[in-house]
Structures are given as C-alpha cells and as structure tokens.
Design a protein around this motif. Structure first.
Motif, PDB file in Angstrom:
ATOM      1  N   ASP A 104       0.833  -1.205   0.000  1.00  0.00           N
ATOM      2  CA  ASP A 104       0.000   0.000   0.000  1.00  0.00           C
ATOM      3  C   ASP A 104       0.864   1.251   0.000  1.00  0.00           C
ATOM      4  O   ASP A 104       0.533   2.247  -0.655  1.00  0.00           O
ATOM      5  CB  ASP A 104      -0.929   0.005   1.209  1.00  0.00           C
ATOM      6  CG  ASP A 104      -2.166  -0.850   0.996  1.00  0.00           C
ATOM      7  OD1 ASP A 104      -2.370  -1.328  -0.136  1.00  0.00           O
ATOM      8  OD2 ASP A 104      -2.932  -1.043   1.959  1.00  0.00           O
ATOM      9  N   ALA A 105       1.969   1.210   0.746  1.00  0.00           N
ATOM     10  CA  ALA A 105       2.880   2.360   0.780  1.00  0.00           C
ATOM     11  C   ALA A 105       3.453   2.629  -0.605  1.00  0.00           C
ATOM     12  O   ALA A 105       3.581   3.788  -1.028  1.00  0.00           O
ATOM     13  CB  ALA A 105       4.005   2.108   1.782  1.00  0.00           C
ATOM     14  N   LYS A 106       3.772   1.577  -1.328  1.00  0.00           N
ATOM     15  CA  LYS A 106       4.294   1.737  -2.692  1.00  0.00           C
ATOM     16  C   LYS A 106       3.233   2.342  -3.609  1.00  0.00           C
ATOM     17  O   LYS A 106       3.512   3.253  -4.405  1.00  0.00           O
ATOM     18  CB  LYS A 106       4.754   0.390  -3.234  1.00  0.00           C
ATOM     19  CG  LYS A 106       5.991  -0.175  -2.553  1.00  0.00           C
ATOM     20  CD  LYS A 106       6.336  -1.553  -3.098  1.00  0.00           C
ATOM     21  CE  LYS A 106       7.578  -2.124  -2.408  1.00  0.00           C
ATOM     22  NZ  LYS A 106       7.893  -3.496  -2.884  1.00  0.00           N
ATOM     23  N   LYS A 107       1.998   1.843  -3.507  1.00  0.00           N
ATOM     24  CA  LYS A 107       0.915   2.345  -4.349  1.00  0.00           C
ATOM     25  C   LYS A 107       0.644   3.825  -4.094  1.00  0.00           C
ATOM     26  O   LYS A 107       0.259   4.569  -4.998  1.00  0.00           O
ATOM     27  CB  LYS A 107      -0.359   1.538  -4.093  1.00  0.00           C
ATOM     28  CG  LYS A 107      -0.300   0.102  -4.580  1.00  0.00           C
ATOM     29  CD  LYS A 107      -1.563  -0.649  -4.203  1.00  0.00           C
ATOM     30  CE  LYS A 107      -1.478  -2.105  -4.624  1.00  0.00           C
ATOM     31  NZ  LYS A 107      -2.687  -2.876  -4.180  1.00  0.00           N
ATOM     32  N   ALA A 109       2.901   5.914  -3.192  1.00  0.00           N
ATOM     33  CA  ALA A 109       4.165   6.632  -3.416  1.00  0.00           C
ATOM     34  C   ALA A 109       4.719   7.221  -2.122  1.00  0.00           C
ATOM     35  O   ALA A 109       5.230   8.356  -2.102  1.00  0.00           O
ATOM     36  CB  ALA A 109       3.979   7.717  -4.469  1.00  0.00           C
ATOM     37  N   LYS A 110       4.618   6.450  -1.038  1.00  0.00           N
ATOM     38  CA  LYS A 110       5.144   6.898   0.249  1.00  0.00           C
ATOM     39  C   LYS A 110       6.660   6.710   0.305  1.00  0.00           C
ATOM     40  O   LYS A 110       7.243   5.937  -0.455  1.00  0.00           O
ATOM     41  CB  LYS A 110       4.473   6.121   1.382  1.00  0.00           C
ATOM     42  CG  LYS A 110       2.989   6.418   1.542  1.00  0.00           C
ATOM     43  CD  LYS A 110       2.764   7.866   1.906  1.00  0.00           C
ATOM     44  CE  LYS A 110       1.300   8.203   2.072  1.00  0.00           C
ATOM     45  NZ  LYS A 110       1.095   9.634   2.393  1.00  0.00           N
ATOM     46  N   LYS A 111       7.274   7.405   1.231  1.00  0.00           N
ATOM     47  CA  LYS A 111       8.719   7.291   1.422  1.00  0.00           C
ATOM     48  C   LYS A 111       9.108   5.988   2.120  1.00  0.00           C
ATOM     49  O   LYS A 111      10.271   5.593   2.092  1.00  0.00           O
ATOM     50  CB  LYS A 111       9.240   8.478   2.244  1.00  0.00           C
ATOM     51  CG  LYS A 111       8.994   9.834   1.594  1.00  0.00           C
ATOM     52  CD  LYS A 111       9.384  10.957   2.539  1.00  0.00           C
ATOM     53  CE  LYS A 111       9.063  12.320   1.947  1.00  0.00           C
ATOM     54  NZ  LYS A 111       9.375  13.415   2.901  1.00  0.00           N
ATOM     55  N   GLY A 112       8.126   5.360   2.776  1.00  0.00           N
ATOM     56  CA  GLY A 112       8.393   4.118   3.476  1.00  0.00           C
ATOM     57  C   GLY A 112       7.344   3.861   4.542  1.00  0.00           C
ATOM     58  O   GLY A 112       6.294   4.511   4.576  1.00  0.00           O
ATOM     59  N   VAL A 113       7.654   2.918   5.424  1.00  0.00           N
ATOM     60  CA  VAL A 113       6.754   2.528   6.515  1.00  0.00           C
ATOM     61  C   VAL A 113       7.537   2.568   7.819  1.00  0.00           C
ATOM     62  O   VAL A 113       8.688   2.122   7.869  1.00  0.00           O
ATOM     63  CB  VAL A 113       6.192   1.104   6.302  1.00  0.00           C
ATOM     64  CG1 VAL A 113       5.268   0.711   7.446  1.00  0.00           C
ATOM     65  CG2 VAL A 113       5.468   0.999   4.961  1.00  0.00           C
ATOM     66  N   TYR A 150      11.014   0.913   7.166  1.00  0.00           N
ATOM     67  CA  TYR A 150      11.210   0.191   5.915  1.00  0.00           C
ATOM     68  C   TYR A 150      11.248   1.274   4.842  1.00  0.00           C
ATOM     69  O   TYR A 150      10.205   1.813   4.461  1.00  0.00           O
ATOM     70  CB  TYR A 150      10.055  -0.777   5.657  1.00  0.00           C
ATOM     71  CG  TYR A 150      10.241  -1.658   4.440  1.00  0.00           C
ATOM     72  CD1 TYR A 150      10.620  -2.993   4.573  1.00  0.00           C
ATOM     73  CD2 TYR A 150      10.032  -1.157   3.154  1.00  0.00           C
ATOM     74  CE1 TYR A 150      10.782  -3.796   3.464  1.00  0.00           C
ATOM     75  CE2 TYR A 150      10.201  -1.952   2.038  1.00  0.00           C
ATOM     76  CZ  TYR A 150      10.574  -3.280   2.197  1.00  0.00           C
ATOM     77  OH  TYR A 150      10.739  -4.078   1.086  1.00  0.00           O
ATOM     78  N   PRO A 151      12.440   1.630   4.362  1.00  0.00           N
ATOM     79  CA  PRO A 151      12.554   2.759   3.434  1.00  0.00           C
ATOM     80  C   PRO A 151      12.152   2.378   2.012  1.00  0.00           C
ATOM     81  O   PRO A 151      12.435   1.277   1.545  1.00  0.00           O
ATOM     82  CB  PRO A 151      14.042   3.108   3.510  1.00  0.00           C
ATOM     83  CG  PRO A 151      14.713   1.821   3.858  1.00  0.00           C
ATOM     84  CD  PRO A 151      13.746   1.067   4.729  1.00  0.00           C
ATOM     85  N   LEU A 152      11.484   3.307   1.351  1.00  0.00           N
ATOM     86  CA  LEU A 152      11.106   3.113  -0.049  1.00  0.00           C
ATOM     87  C   LEU A 152      11.667   4.221  -0.937  1.00  0.00           C
ATOM     88  O   LEU A 152      11.337   4.298  -2.117  1.00  0.00           O
ATOM     89  CB  LEU A 152       9.585   3.070  -0.186  1.00  0.00           C
ATOM     90  CG  LEU A 152       8.896   1.836   0.386  1.00  0.00           C
ATOM     91  CD1 LEU A 152       7.385   2.010   0.353  1.00  0.00           C
ATOM     92  CD2 LEU A 152       9.297   0.574  -0.363  1.00  0.00           C
ATOM     93  N   SER A 153      12.489   5.072  -0.342  1.00  0.00           N
ATOM     94  CA  SER A 153      13.114   6.146  -1.115  1.00  0.00           C
ATOM     95  C   SER A 153      14.487   6.425  -0.528  1.00  0.00           C
ATOM     96  O   SER A 153      14.859   5.886   0.518  1.00  0.00           O
ATOM     97  CB  SER A 153      12.261   7.416  -1.058  1.00  0.00           C
ATOM     98  OG  SER A 153      12.344   8.014   0.223  1.00  0.00           O
TER      99      SER A 153
END
Length: 253
Positions: A104-107, A109-113, A150-153
């Motif tokens: 959901d965070a990816k969808k 476009a979040k920086k992470g969780v 959990y970083p996504l960027s």
C-alpha cells in the motif's frame, strides 16, 4: 488445507465483522469507543486489515499516514503501523500483513513505513517480526521505545522522535491520564488508574486528545495514546492492575 485471506475493513464490513481486539466484550465501553474511532479514521485513510484462516479471525494490522497517526513520531510522507497482532506465530500471518502495508505504501508513493516498538510491553508490536522483514532501527526514546523503518526512497532525512520527553512530563504535577481511543484497552487501563487513585483519595485529571496536534505536543512517550503522570514522573504507558497503581502512587505520595 485451510484458506488464508486478507480482509480490509471499511465502515460497512466493520458493522458486520467488528474490530479484532476486545471482540469478546462487544458491549464494553472500550470496544464501542474503538469502533467509533475506526469509523472516523477510515475517512482519513486508515487501513484496518484482518487475516482470516479457514473463516476464522487470526490477526490484524492497522496503519495510516503519519500525518494522521496516533504515534508521536515525525514521519511525514510515511505510513505508520499502529498495531500488528496474530493469534499464532510461525504461520506467516504477520509477514503477510506487513507485506500488505508495504505494498500500500508503494501504491501511495510513500517514502516508506515506520513502526514503534517496545520490548517491555505487549501493547506495541514485537520488533523481531519487523527485523525479519527488512525494517531497520533508526531511533530510540526513553522507556525502551524504538523506531523502525522500511525505506522506499533515498530520503536524506529519516523519521525521528521528538527529544523533549522530560520537559513534557515535568509539566504535570497532578495525577493526569492522557489518552486516545485508538486502543480499546485504554478504557480498562483508565478505570484501573482511577480505582487505585480513589483508594488513596488522589484526584485524577483526564485529558482526551482531540487531534494529532494535541497528541504530538503533549504525549510524554512515542506510544501516544495512553500515559499516566504524577508529580512530574511517568507512572505508566500501558495497563496496570489496581494493586500496581496503588503501589506506584504510594511511592510518590
């Protein structure tokens, strides 16, 4: 073989299924307050997902955007996990729920969780399941709180806790409960504090957080939704027995 599926609740499904915690006491004030809180929070984008195994509720995860969360952390642009609980470990329930949150965070476009843990109480999720799923510890706070991400960027500035915890606690001399209804057990925890205080003839002041701004400004711990302070000292951030309440208050009286 049993069928395992995820069920994302909305106001309509909530009416039929109900929230997970305290569901054995659906007429209790805590359970009713939690469901009201969920209804309001769904409008702000909160996600409440149950894992169902062979038509039986066996766990859940609750998360929302940091800007609307009930945890005291600076994490704009991230999702914050409030709760993760499963009835049985070793079956992959927790990992499946965490993966749902990350997706959901990816969808979005979040920086992470991010998630806040504390090894001294079961009122926060266990750190170990998040470490197994590639979360990293990035900050800590008094009373054994830790912040995991959990970083996504490649964001240069990571989420972080406030640092003025001691100053927040010192503001309160009278026995004060600060709370939110994000957790249904807050009502029981409150009742135990009041019962113990009544036996010692100590008046209790109650502060119900009205919004995130108030919670971020006043909460003396990252947990945010339940704190008890007396004479400038933190008594608890989780439920105590009446006996423990009396013992702690006597030590400060």
């Amino acid at each position: 073989m049993s069928k395992v599926e995820l069920l994302e609740l909305n106001p309509e499904i909530l009416e039929g299924v109900g929230s997970f915690c305290l569901r054995s006491k659906k007429k209790s004030t805590g359970y009713i307050n939690k469901n009201k809180w969920l209804h309001n929070s769904f409008e702000e984008g909160l996600k409440y997902v149950q894992v169902i195994d062979d038509k039986k509720q066996v766990g859940f995860i609750e998360y929302t955007e940091a800007e609307n969360s009930s945890r005291v952390v600076h994490a704009d642009g991230y999702l914050v996990i409030h709760c993760l609980w499963v009835s049985e470990v070793g079956k992959g329930y927790g990992t499946r729920l965490i993966h749902k949150c990350v997706e959901d965070a990816k969808k979005l476009a979040k920086k992470g969780v991010v998630v806040i843990t504390n090894s001294k109480t079961s009122w926060t999720p266990s750190k170990e399941i998040f470490l197994k799923n590639d979360f990293q510890v990035i900050d800590s706070a008094p009373y054994d709180f830790e912040l995991l991400v959990y970083p996504l960027s490649n964001e240069a500035k990571q989420p972080y806790f406030p640092t003025d915890w001691e100053e927040r606690i010192k503001k309160f001399n009278n026995l004060t409960i600060l709370r939110s209804f994000q957790c249904p057990y807050v009502e029981i925890a409150t009742e135990n504090i009041i019962a113990g205080a009544n036996k010692l003839n100590i008046p209790v002041e109650l502060i119900d957080f009205q919004d995130r701004g108030e919670l971020m400004a006043l909460s003396p711990t990252p947990y945010g939704i339940f704190s008890v302070i007396y004479k400038g000292q933190l008594i608890s951030f989780h439920r105590l027995t009446v006996h423990s309440v009396i013992k702690k208050l006597k030590a400060l009286t």
